[in-house]
Write a protein that holds these residues in place. Structure first.
Motif, PDB file in Angstrom:
ATOM      1  N   GLU A 153      38.482  39.686  32.956  1.00  0.00           N
ATOM      2  CA  GLU A 153      39.639  38.773  32.874  1.00  0.00           C
ATOM      3  C   GLU A 153      40.864  39.362  33.570  1.00  0.00           C
ATOM      4  O   GLU A 153      41.648  38.638  34.174  1.00  0.00           O
ATOM      5  CB  GLU A 153      39.914  38.407  31.415  1.00  0.00           C
ATOM      6  N   VAL A 154      41.026  40.665  33.494  1.00  0.00           N
ATOM      7  CA  VAL A 154      42.154  41.272  34.233  1.00  0.00           C
ATOM      8  C   VAL A 154      41.872  41.141  35.733  1.00  0.00           C
ATOM      9  O   VAL A 154      42.771  40.875  36.533  1.00  0.00           O
ATOM     10  CB  VAL A 154      42.380  42.743  33.813  1.00  0.00           C
ATOM     11  N   ASN A 155      40.607  41.315  36.112  1.00  0.00           N
ATOM     12  CA  ASN A 155      40.209  41.201  37.522  1.00  0.00           C
ATOM     13  C   ASN A 155      40.537  39.805  38.078  1.00  0.00           C
ATOM     14  O   ASN A 155      40.808  39.657  39.276  1.00  0.00           O
ATOM     15  CB  ASN A 155      38.711  41.467  37.634  1.00  0.00           C
ATOM     16  N   ALA A 156      40.531  38.821  37.200  1.00  0.00           N
ATOM     17  CA  ALA A 156      40.782  37.445  37.668  1.00  0.00           C
ATOM     18  C   ALA A 156      42.276  37.191  37.930  1.00  0.00           C
ATOM     19  O   ALA A 156      42.643  36.145  38.462  1.00  0.00           O
ATOM     20  CB  ALA A 156      40.253  36.460  36.636  1.00  0.00           C
ATOM     21  N   ILE A 157      43.121  38.143  37.557  1.00  0.00           N
ATOM     22  CA  ILE A 157      44.565  37.944  37.802  1.00  0.00           C
ATOM     23  C   ILE A 157      44.849  38.356  39.245  1.00  0.00           C
ATOM     24  O   ILE A 157      44.723  39.528  39.611  1.00  0.00           O
ATOM     25  CB  ILE A 157      45.402  38.754  36.785  1.00  0.00           C
ATOM     26  N   ASP A 158      45.257  37.365  40.053  1.00  0.00           N
ATOM     27  CA  ASP A 158      45.269  37.532  41.508  1.00  0.00           C
ATOM     28  C   ASP A 158      46.048  38.719  42.040  1.00  0.00           C
ATOM     29  O   ASP A 158      45.542  39.505  42.816  1.00  0.00           O
ATOM     30  CB  ASP A 158      45.832  36.252  42.143  1.00  0.00           C
ATOM     31  N   ASP A 166      28.159  46.929  34.835  1.00  0.00           N
ATOM     32  CA  ASP A 166      28.063  45.713  35.671  1.00  0.00           C
ATOM     33  C   ASP A 166      29.440  45.164  35.989  1.00  0.00           C
ATOM     34  O   ASP A 166      29.726  44.775  37.125  1.00  0.00           O
ATOM     35  CB  ASP A 166      27.270  44.613  34.937  1.00  0.00           C
ATOM     36  N   ALA A 167      30.305  45.135  34.973  1.00  0.00           N
ATOM     37  CA  ALA A 167      31.650  44.583  35.209  1.00  0.00           C
ATOM     38  C   ALA A 167      32.385  45.451  36.230  1.00  0.00           C
ATOM     39  O   ALA A 167      33.049  44.932  37.137  1.00  0.00           O
ATOM     40  CB  ALA A 167      32.441  44.504  33.898  1.00  0.00           C
ATOM     41  N   MET A 168      32.237  46.774  36.106  1.00  0.00           N
ATOM     42  CA  MET A 168      32.897  47.656  37.085  1.00  0.00           C
ATOM     43  C   MET A 168      32.372  47.388  38.486  1.00  0.00           C
ATOM     44  O   MET A 168      33.124  47.348  39.457  1.00  0.00           O
ATOM     45  CB  MET A 168      32.636  49.122  36.734  1.00  0.00           C
ATOM     46  N   ALA A 169      31.064  47.233  38.591  1.00  0.00           N
ATOM     47  CA  ALA A 169      30.455  47.047  39.909  1.00  0.00           C
ATOM     48  C   ALA A 169      30.830  45.694  40.512  1.00  0.00           C
ATOM     49  O   ALA A 169      31.009  45.573  41.720  1.00  0.00           O
ATOM     50  CB  ALA A 169      28.937  47.174  39.790  1.00  0.00           C
ATOM     51  N   GLU A 170      30.987  44.683  39.671  1.00  0.00           N
ATOM     52  CA  GLU A 170      31.186  43.319  40.187  1.00  0.00           C
ATOM     53  C   GLU A 170      32.652  42.955  40.382  1.00  0.00           C
ATOM     54  O   GLU A 170      32.961  42.010  41.095  1.00  0.00           O
ATOM     55  CB  GLU A 170      30.512  42.316  39.225  1.00  0.00           C
ATOM     56  N   CYS A 171      33.553  43.682  39.720  1.00  0.00           N
ATOM     57  CA  CYS A 171      34.972  43.315  39.819  1.00  0.00           C
ATOM     58  C   CYS A 171      35.611  44.082  40.974  1.00  0.00           C
ATOM     59  O   CYS A 171      35.743  45.312  40.918  1.00  0.00           O
ATOM     60  CB  CYS A 171      35.702  43.647  38.517  1.00  0.00           C
ATOM     61  N   ASP A 172      36.043  43.347  42.007  1.00  0.00           N
ATOM     62  CA  ASP A 172      36.572  43.991  43.221  1.00  0.00           C
ATOM     63  C   ASP A 172      37.780  44.864  42.945  1.00  0.00           C
ATOM     64  O   ASP A 172      38.021  45.830  43.655  1.00  0.00           O
ATOM     65  CB  ASP A 172      37.002  42.909  44.225  1.00  0.00           C
TER      66      ASP A 172
END
Ligand code: SAM
Ligand code: SF4
Length: 447
Positions: free
Chosen positions: A225-230, A251-257
């Motif tokens: 959800e933090v990753n989704a903050i532009d 997985d979240a670490m790997a997938e969140c740019d």
């Protein structure tokens, strides 16, 4: 002229973060920061209790402040942080010139305590439970472009060497909506990098429940959800526990740019016997196996660690096992600590306390090994082009210090506005920093 305050911070990022809040509270009360003790109306020592010299440092500092207080009785001296929580009434018994002792759960009470100390004499507020997260208080942040965000306080583990559960209490996670609202507010003000803070960040949410839902918001979801903050381009977190790097977190670490390719993965010891005595839940092979999985999922991830040397009962054989794991793990960097008995912890009364000279010798050998590994890891970066975020002035006049996503410091030869993203080519390497040249500069942010 407005009255001024001075804050001295000891210890970890959690304390740095609390100091920002202490500064924020004092500024909201009409005060201004100063670096000059002689001018300050309020002096705050925000303390750490992790190692022995922390106590000596506090009482040494208080000794230095005594003549100042005698000359200027209107000076207010405050002791905050983990030693305040641990030593409580002892501080004002040892140093009766201290006006306020404020524990780790009582920061919101600081202004009240200061006011009361003026009319009613020395004050202390050391409570057992956090009601208001420090992040909810106003902040005096050091940088406009990056920020710490507290996601949980306390720890439910019971590592036998550690005083944290005694001074910070059991884990209490902050509601996810509150964290996201804070990060959104920071992003709107130009912050591009956030570091999520907790004693054991990756158990975030296990103590939360959501009305009407059986699913708790856990750490992996928070990352997503933090990753989704532009506007947030870099997400870091500290301190995690190896045991809680569950597959969903990896997985979240790997997938969140935006989650940076760096993990802190505290080993503490490479000997199974010592890990058991420390009450750490993993063993050496398990630890190395987890590390292998993380490296497979996140290419080029940098790994740092914490290691304690000289835990009670540690033999030369145990220590060699630590050296062996250090070699096999290939950490990019490590914080090495000499074991320090903390009164109140289980290890403090264990048999087999290791003599100081032996601890020092092992410590030096460990540092030598890790320095060589860090240097080799740094050298492997030479020739690469990496994205760095400029943090401020470098050591040389006119130079700049910046940081890679993997948490490596890069020195650049020219002045660049802090908060700027730059593509830099690495030209040289030392164990703890890189040297680079600017290939391309991107927009400035947060200024
Ligand atoms: N939560 C983190 C973890 O589980 O690894 C540790 C947080 S602690 C504030 C930071 C580091 O201080 C620990 O990882 C440990 O290496 C070191 N430390 C804690 N207690 C210590 C002690 N009594 N003596 C020496 N080092 C200690
Ligand atoms: Fe201390 Fe970390 Fe162990 Fe918690 S998990 S008791 S903070 S070392």
């Amino acid at each position: 002229m407005e009255p001024t305050f001075l804050i001295r911070t000891f210890g970890c990022q959690m304390n740095e973060h609390d100091s920002e809040r202490i500064g924020g509270l004092l500024m909201a009360d009409g005060m201004a920061p100063t670096e000059v003790a002689d001018d300050a109306r309020v002096i705050v020592l925000n303390t750490c209790a992790i190692r022995e010299n922390a106590d000596n440092k506090l009482y040494g500092n208080l000794g230095h402040l005594k003549p100042l207080k005698e000359r200027r009785p209107d000076l207010r001296i405050v002791v905050a942080g983990c030693l305040a929580q641990k030593d409580q009434g002892l501080i004002q018994r040892k140093a009766p010139w201290v006006d306020v002792v404020v524990g780790t759960h009582a920061l919101p009470q600081l202004l009240d305590l200061l006011r009361r100390s003026e009319t009613d004499g020395p004050q202390m507020d050391v409570r057992e439970y956090t009601e208001v997260f420090p992040s909810a208080l106003p902040a005096a942040r050091a940088d406009a472009f990056r920020a710490w965000v507290s996601i949980a306080v306390g720890c439910d583990n019971a590592c036998t060497f550690c005083i944290v559960p005694l001074v910070r209490g059991v884990q209490r996670s902050r509601p996810i909506g509150e964290i996201l609202a804070e990060v959104q507010g920071l992003a709107a003000r130009g912050v591009v990098e956030v570091t999520l803070l907790g004693q054991n960040v990756n158990t975030y949410g296990r103590d939360l429940s959501v009305p009407g839902s059986s699913r708790r918001p856990l750490f992996a979801r928070l990352l997503r959800e933090v990753n989704a903050i532009d506007a947030i381009r870099r997400i870091r977190f500290t301190s995690p526990h190896p045991h809680d790097f569950t597959p969903d977190v990896i997985d979240a670490m790997a997938e969140c740019d935006d989650v940076c390719e760096h993990i802190h993965f505290p080993l503490q010891s490479g000997s199974d016997r010592i890990l058991r005595a420390m009450q750490r839940s993993y063993r050496r092979e398990r630890y190395l196996d987890w590390l292998g999985r993380i490296r497979a999922a996140i290419p080029d991830v940098a790994v740092s660690t914490d290691i304690i040397v000289g835990f009670p009962g540690e033999t030369e054989e145990d220590f060699r096992e630590t050296l062996d794991v250090v070699e096999r793990a290939g950490f990019d960097s490590a914080y090495q600590f000499q074991y320090s008995p903390r009164p109140g912890t289980r290890a403090a009364t264990m048999d087999g306390q290791v003599p100081k000279a032996v601890v020092q010798d092992r410590f030096d050998r460990l540092v030598t090994l890790q320095e060589a590994i860090s240097l080799a890891k740094s050298r492997a970066q030479v020739g690469r082009t990496v994205e760095v975020l400029v943090e401020g002035d470098g050591r040389r006049r006119g130079s700049t210090q910046a940081r890679t996503r993997t948490n490596r410091i890069v020195h650049l030869p020219e002045p660049i506005v802090p908060g700027t993203f730059v593509q830099a080519r690495v030209t040289d390497a030392a164990a703890h920093h890189l040297t680079g040249e600017v290939v391309a500069e991107q927009v400035s942010v947060g200024v």
